[in-house]
Design an enzyme around this catalytic site. Structure first.
Site, PDB file in Angstrom:
ATOM      1  N   ARG A  41       7.169  -4.129 -42.787  1.00  0.00           N
ATOM      2  CA  ARG A  41       8.621  -4.250 -42.868  1.00  0.00           C
ATOM      3  C   ARG A  41       9.241  -5.415 -42.109  1.00  0.00           C
ATOM      4  O   ARG A  41      10.397  -5.723 -42.299  1.00  0.00           O
ATOM      5  CB  ARG A  41       9.274  -2.929 -42.437  1.00  0.00           C
ATOM      6  N   ARG A  50       7.912  -4.497 -52.166  1.00  0.00           N
ATOM      7  CA  ARG A  50       7.964  -3.026 -52.162  1.00  0.00           C
ATOM      8  C   ARG A  50       9.182  -2.436 -52.868  1.00  0.00           C
ATOM      9  O   ARG A  50       9.273  -1.212 -53.002  1.00  0.00           O
ATOM     10  CB  ARG A  50       7.931  -2.535 -50.712  1.00  0.00           C
TER      11      ARG A  50
HETATM   12  O1  1CP Z   1       0.645   1.978 -35.938  1.00  0.00           O
HETATM   13  C1  1CP Z   1      -0.423   2.586 -35.758  1.00  0.00           C
HETATM   14  O2  1CP Z   1      -0.645   3.314 -34.779  1.00  0.00           O
HETATM   15  C2  1CP Z   1      -1.500   2.388 -36.774  1.00  0.00           C
HETATM   16  C3  1CP Z   1      -2.136   3.641 -37.284  1.00  0.00           C
HETATM   17  C4  1CP Z   1      -1.260   4.262 -38.344  1.00  0.00           C
HETATM   18  C5  1CP Z   1      -0.451   5.384 -38.222  1.00  0.00           C
HETATM   19  C6  1CP Z   1      -0.220   6.231 -36.989  1.00  0.00           C
HETATM   20  C7  1CP Z   1      -1.175   3.786 -39.658  1.00  0.00           C
HETATM   21  C8  1CP Z   1      -1.969   2.637 -40.158  1.00  0.00           C
HETATM   22  N1  1CP Z   1      -0.366   4.645 -40.356  1.00  0.00           N
HETATM   23  C9  1CP Z   1       0.109   5.634 -39.506  1.00  0.00           C
HETATM   24  C10 1CP Z   1       1.004   6.737 -39.896  1.00  0.00           C
HETATM   25  C11 1CP Z   1       2.287   6.191 -40.404  1.00  0.00           C
HETATM   26  N2  1CP Z   1       2.419   5.704 -41.680  1.00  0.00           N
HETATM   27  C12 1CP Z   1       3.491   5.984 -39.704  1.00  0.00           C
HETATM   28  C13 1CP Z   1       3.770   6.361 -38.246  1.00  0.00           C
HETATM   29  C14 1CP Z   1       4.599   7.590 -38.168  1.00  0.00           C
HETATM   30  C15 1CP Z   1       4.661   8.164 -36.749  1.00  0.00           C
HETATM   31  O3  1CP Z   1       5.330   7.572 -35.900  1.00  0.00           O
HETATM   32  O4  1CP Z   1       4.008   9.200 -36.507  1.00  0.00           O
HETATM   33  C16 1CP Z   1       4.380   5.362 -40.608  1.00  0.00           C
HETATM   34  C17 1CP Z   1       5.793   4.939 -40.347  1.00  0.00           C
HETATM   35  C18 1CP Z   1       3.683   5.194 -41.841  1.00  0.00           C
HETATM   36  C19 1CP Z   1       4.156   4.516 -43.071  1.00  0.00           C
HETATM   37  C20 1CP Z   1       3.693   3.117 -43.190  1.00  0.00           C
HETATM   38  N3  1CP Z   1       2.370   2.700 -43.158  1.00  0.00           N
HETATM   39  C21 1CP Z   1       4.497   1.990 -43.431  1.00  0.00           C
HETATM   40  C22 1CP Z   1       6.014   2.017 -43.576  1.00  0.00           C
HETATM   41  C23 1CP Z   1       6.319   2.534 -44.940  1.00  0.00           C
HETATM   42  C24 1CP Z   1       7.299   1.729 -45.669  1.00  0.00           C
HETATM   43  O5  1CP Z   1       8.134   2.393 -46.325  1.00  0.00           O
HETATM   44  O6  1CP Z   1       7.273   0.473 -45.695  1.00  0.00           O
HETATM   45  C25 1CP Z   1       3.664   0.880 -43.551  1.00  0.00           C
HETATM   46  C26 1CP Z   1       4.039  -0.544 -43.836  1.00  0.00           C
HETATM   47  C27 1CP Z   1       2.310   1.339 -43.365  1.00  0.00           C
HETATM   48  C28 1CP Z   1       1.101   0.488 -43.468  1.00  0.00           C
HETATM   49  C29 1CP Z   1       0.008   0.686 -42.517  1.00  0.00           C
HETATM   50  N4  1CP Z   1      -0.232   1.851 -41.824  1.00  0.00           N
HETATM   51  C30 1CP Z   1      -1.334   1.652 -41.031  1.00  0.00           C
HETATM   52  C31 1CP Z   1      -1.831   0.339 -41.252  1.00  0.00           C
HETATM   53  C32 1CP Z   1      -3.031  -0.273 -40.561  1.00  0.00           C
HETATM   54  C33 1CP Z   1      -1.014  -0.245 -42.206  1.00  0.00           C
HETATM   55  C34 1CP Z   1      -1.249  -1.587 -42.888  1.00  0.00           C
HETATM   56  C35 1CP Z   1      -0.315  -2.680 -42.456  1.00  0.00           C
HETATM   57  C36 1CP Z   1      -0.773  -3.614 -41.391  1.00  0.00           C
HETATM   58  O7  1CP Z   1      -1.373  -3.179 -40.381  1.00  0.00           O
HETATM   59  O8  1CP Z   1      -0.533  -4.815 -41.497  1.00  0.00           O
END
Ligand code: 1CP
Length: 354
Positions: A41, A50
């Protein structure tokens, strides 16, 4: 189909990349740098890609995965790409009813609270995630000599989402199962570890050059409980992925008191958040490991002079480790300015040139 479609890319340029050398604790031309959550984001081009596509839908479309993974690689001179997906993707793929809600995170329709709930978690087969295999293959072709990092959630963090039903601050229901229903806990952790191992294997088989286990929330656990209730499982994950022959990184937030145990679990690289200086972390992790980290992500909102001073400090402390990969101590905040990350990447390269 040519047979080599099944063979992960293994060019000399890739093998000799600064990122993989640092993971292997070999001398590097400069300290490699990438950022957790570098795709996502904070990038306007991500928000555009997206538009009108739900998160889990985006994670199942290979051409979109490739595009979003490449975005930060085009924008910054980072030394590695991280596969665009989410830690919940393999769970969705085996039929767990979940959604990723904008502004919230993962939400589970029927949280796991008793033994029959855990039995719903069947093993993951490569055929459950064909879009992951296809996207990794596409990326390996586009990335050339830039390594692709695959990843999976760690078992504690996955268990927390499944038990709590969504994001949690104190993980109380999770710990209630860990302390009060040890058989259910062990069964759940075994099943999640099997899924994690399978998901990492799929990504490496398709060409990922390294993997990271994101046990983001395991820092909520005391060392004694980590040793008894988590370590046996993370140790098995690293034992069963050793033969893949790629570096394995192990990361969690707030894990200062767990760094030694996380090292014992068997990864090649231990990720450190911003709370423990890297030279201090060197003393906490057993020899034979590289370290990754650990600039406070909040510094991205500070004046450049402050960022520069603190980044140079991270580099200096990182030199005391057997290998160092520069990163933030956690993910890029969604409101971060991409220009700051571009400048930081260049600074890390210039200031660390050997
Ligand atoms: O940040 C970390 O600790 C990485 C591990 C992790 C976690 C805890 C990932 C890997 N996903 C999650 C769960 C998750 N998924 C959350 C956290 C919620 C909380 O606080 O408990 C969230 C907000 C998501 C959704 C998500 N995942 C988004 C936002 C969604 C949107 O509408 O745009 C995005 C962009 C991701 C991508 C993502 N998740 C994780 C990785 C390694 C990635 C790939 C992106 C990158 O690292 O560049």
């Amino acid at each position: 189909m040519a047979d080599d479609a099944d063979v992960p890319q293994d060019s000399a340029g890739l093998r000799e990349s600064a990122f993989l050398k640092a993971c292997r604790r070999e001398p590097v031309p400069h300290t490699p740098v990438w950022f957790m959550r570098q795709a996502g984001r904070s990038l306007p081009e991500y928000l555009k890609a997206r538009e009108g596509v739900a998160m889990l839908e985006a994670c199942a479309r290979p051409e979109l995965i490739v595009e979003i993974t490449m975005q930060p690689v085009r924008r910054y001179a980072v030394d590695a790409a991280i596969f665009f997906s989410d830690i919940m993707v393999p769970l969705r793929a085996i039929g767990v009813d979940l959604d990723i809600k904008p502004g919230v995170g993962p939400v589970i329709a029927d949280p796991i609270r008793n033994p029959s709930d855990a039995a719903r978690l069947r093993p993951l087969e490569p055929g459950d995630v064909p879009y992951v295999t296809e996207a990794v293959r596409g990326l390996v072709g586009e990335l050339g000599d830039t390594p692709l990092i695959g990843f999976s959630g760690g078992p504690f963090t996955l268990a927390s989402y499944l038990i709590e039903g969504g994001p949690s601050k104190n993980h109380e229901l999770t710990k209630a199962v860990m302390y009060g229903q040890p058989e259910l806990w062990a069964d759940l952790m075994r099943r999640l570890s099997d899924i994690t191992i399978a998901f990492l294997k799929v990504q490496v088989a398709a060409g990922a050059s390294a993997v990271q286990l994101f046990d983001s929330w395991v820092g909520a656990v005391a060392p004694e409980d980590y040793r008894a209730s988590v370590l046996p499982h993370t140790r098995r994950i690293f034992a069963e992925t050793e033969a893949l022959g790629v570096p394995r990184i192990h990361f969690g937030v707030g894990t200062g008191e767990l760094l030694g145990l996380m090292g014992e679990a068997g990864a090649d690289v231990v990720g450190v958040d911003w709370r423990v200086p890297l030279d201090e972390a060197v003393g906490r992790v057993e020899p034979g490991k590289a370290l990754q980290g650990n600039l406070d992500p909040a510094l991205l909102f500070a004046p450049w002079e402050v960022v520069e001073r603190r980044a140079r400090d991270v580099l200096a402390r990182g030199r005391t480790a057997e290998g160092h990969i520069f990163n933030l101590g956690h993910g890029v905040p969604p409101t971060a300015n991409p220009d700051m990350l571009a400048r930081l990447t260049d600074l890390v390269h210039e200031a660390s040139e050997r």
